[in-house]
Structures are given as structure tokens and as C-alpha cells.
Design a protein around this motif. Structure first.
Motif, PDB file in Angstrom:
ATOM      1  N   VAL A  16       0.840  -1.207   0.000  1.00  0.00           N
ATOM      2  CA  VAL A  16       0.000   0.000   0.000  1.00  0.00           C
ATOM      3  C   VAL A  16       0.871   1.251   0.000  1.00  0.00           C
ATOM      4  O   VAL A  16       0.647   2.181  -0.780  1.00  0.00           O
ATOM      5  CB  VAL A  16      -0.986  -0.008   1.188  1.00  0.00           C
ATOM      6  N   ALA A  47       1.352   3.133  -3.584  1.00  0.00           N
ATOM      7  CA  ALA A  47       0.773   4.474  -3.708  1.00  0.00           C
ATOM      8  C   ALA A  47       1.769   5.441  -4.333  1.00  0.00           C
ATOM      9  O   ALA A  47       1.412   6.261  -5.177  1.00  0.00           O
ATOM     10  CB  ALA A  47       0.316   4.981  -2.341  1.00  0.00           C
ATOM     11  N   LYS A  71       1.376   7.197  -8.031  1.00  0.00           N
ATOM     12  CA  LYS A  71       1.390   8.659  -8.181  1.00  0.00           C
ATOM     13  C   LYS A  71       2.415   9.119  -9.204  1.00  0.00           C
ATOM     14  O   LYS A  71       2.136  10.010 -10.004  1.00  0.00           O
ATOM     15  CB  LYS A  71       1.674   9.290  -6.809  1.00  0.00           C
ATOM     16  N   TYR A 123      -3.233   3.549  -8.705  1.00  0.00           N
ATOM     17  CA  TYR A 123      -2.801   3.127  -7.372  1.00  0.00           C
ATOM     18  C   TYR A 123      -2.966   1.618  -7.205  1.00  0.00           C
ATOM     19  O   TYR A 123      -2.086   0.945  -6.670  1.00  0.00           O
ATOM     20  CB  TYR A 123      -3.558   3.886  -6.283  1.00  0.00           C
ATOM     21  N   ILE A 166       0.029  -0.903  -6.324  1.00  0.00           N
ATOM     22  CA  ILE A 166      -0.115  -1.728  -5.116  1.00  0.00           C
ATOM     23  C   ILE A 166      -0.122  -3.203  -5.497  1.00  0.00           C
ATOM     24  O   ILE A 166       0.545  -4.027  -4.870  1.00  0.00           O
ATOM     25  CB  ILE A 166      -1.389  -1.340  -4.340  1.00  0.00           C
TER      26      ILE A 166
END
Length: 182
Positions: free
Chosen positions: A72, A76, A80, A100, A104
């Protein structure tokens, strides 16, 4: 635990299979490329143990809980900044969907691949892992792969490369086929 090359091979195998099932063409190949460095993620405990006395190899970092939390956090960041670059420069027009989730997922699958390789090869020179800690505190080790076995380690790596090459060929073949149709 298998050697580094075996972990990368197991990561390739898992990432190709999941990438192929979830994504199409170049998007699946991008998933593999994004995730493969993280097939070594649980072995961060080897570095942490040098800085912190209480950290042991095959401890809490070799759990599904750690892999999930790390996926996570790292995913993330990848979602991004890295995934948009992949979409702009490489991935097919269909894109990745949720950036995302893509990041992940790549880290999570690679981390689970590492745990599976350690389950298959412990305990030969290292302790078995407790992958389901804290819910299930039993160690799990099948010991079918010897850590220093060049056949096992290179077999995993070459098998993973063969899977990735097949995915690459498929993606390239699909691109060529779609270009001739237009």
C-alpha cells in the motif's frame, strides 16, 4: 529461502501470471516490469538487522501483513509518479485503470512470490517463515528447493524469463496485428 536470482524468477512467474489474467498486452508487461524489483522486498530485513539489533531474518518482514502494508505504501508512490510515466511512454491505450491499484498490486504480488519461494526452500540454512503472523503463528516450510541449488535458482529465473518473453512476444504480436488492421 532461495537465492536472489531464484526470488527474481519466482517474482517474474507470479507477476506474469497475474499480469496476464488481469491486464492486456503492454499493460501486463508494465505490471511485470513495475513489480519485479519488489520480489526482493521481504529481504529488507537483512539490511534492517544490521541497523537494529532486534530484527531477525525471516521474522515479521516475511509476513503477508508486512507485504500488504508495504504494498500500500510503496504502491501508492508508484501509482502517483511511476505509473503515469509508464502510461505516457509505454502502456497500451487502454491504460491501467486505477493507477494506485496497479502499483499496489505489482508490489503485493511480487512480495507474495518472495514468501512462496521462502516457504518452498526453508528451513535449509534459514528458519522457516511465519507468513500468516499474527493470525497464525505456525512456521511454514516445505523445503523442496535447496538454497544453493543452481538448478532450482536458475530454473526459477529462466522459467520466469521465458514467461516474460512469451508475454512480451504476445504484446508485440498483438500490436503488430492491430497496426495491420488499421
Amino acid at each position: 529461502m532461495v537465492d536472489i536470482i531464484g526470488h527474481i524468477g519466482m517474482g517474474l512467474i507470479w507477476l506474469v501470471v497475474v499480469g496476464w489474467l488481469v491486464y492486456d498486452d503492454r499493460t501486463a508487461l508494465g505490471f511485470v516490469a513495475l513489480g519485479v524489483p519488489f520480489s526482493l522486498l521481504p529481504d529488507v530485513d537483512l539490511w534492517l538487522s544490521q541497523a537494529f539489533a532486534g530484527v531477525k531474518h525471516h521474522g515479521v518482514v516475511h509476513t503477508v501483513l508486512f507485504v500488504s502494508v508495504a504494498a500500500v505504501a510503496i504502491g501508492a508512490v508508484l501509482g502517483k509518479w511511476v505509473v503515469p510515466w509508464l502510461e505516457d511512454n509505454y502502456i497500451s491505450a487502454t491504460g491501467v485503470g486505477n493507477r494506485y491499484a496497479y502499483g499496489i498490486g505489482a508490489v503485493f504480488v511480487a512480495g507474495l512470490a518472495h514468501l512462496s519461494a521462502d516457504i518452498l526452500s526453508a528451513p535449509d540454512i534459514a528458519d522457516s517463515i511465519e507468513p500468516f503472523w499474527p493470525l497464525y503463528r505456525q512456521s511454514l516450510g516445505i523445503d523442496v528447493i535447496w538454497y544453493n541449488s543452481p538448478v532450482a535458482n536458475w530454473g526459477l529465473f529462466l522459467g520466469g524469463l521465458a514467461f516474460a518473453a512469451a508475454l512480451w512476444w504476445q504484446a508485440d504480436h498483438d500490436d503488430t496485428r492491430s497496426a495491420t488492421r488499421t
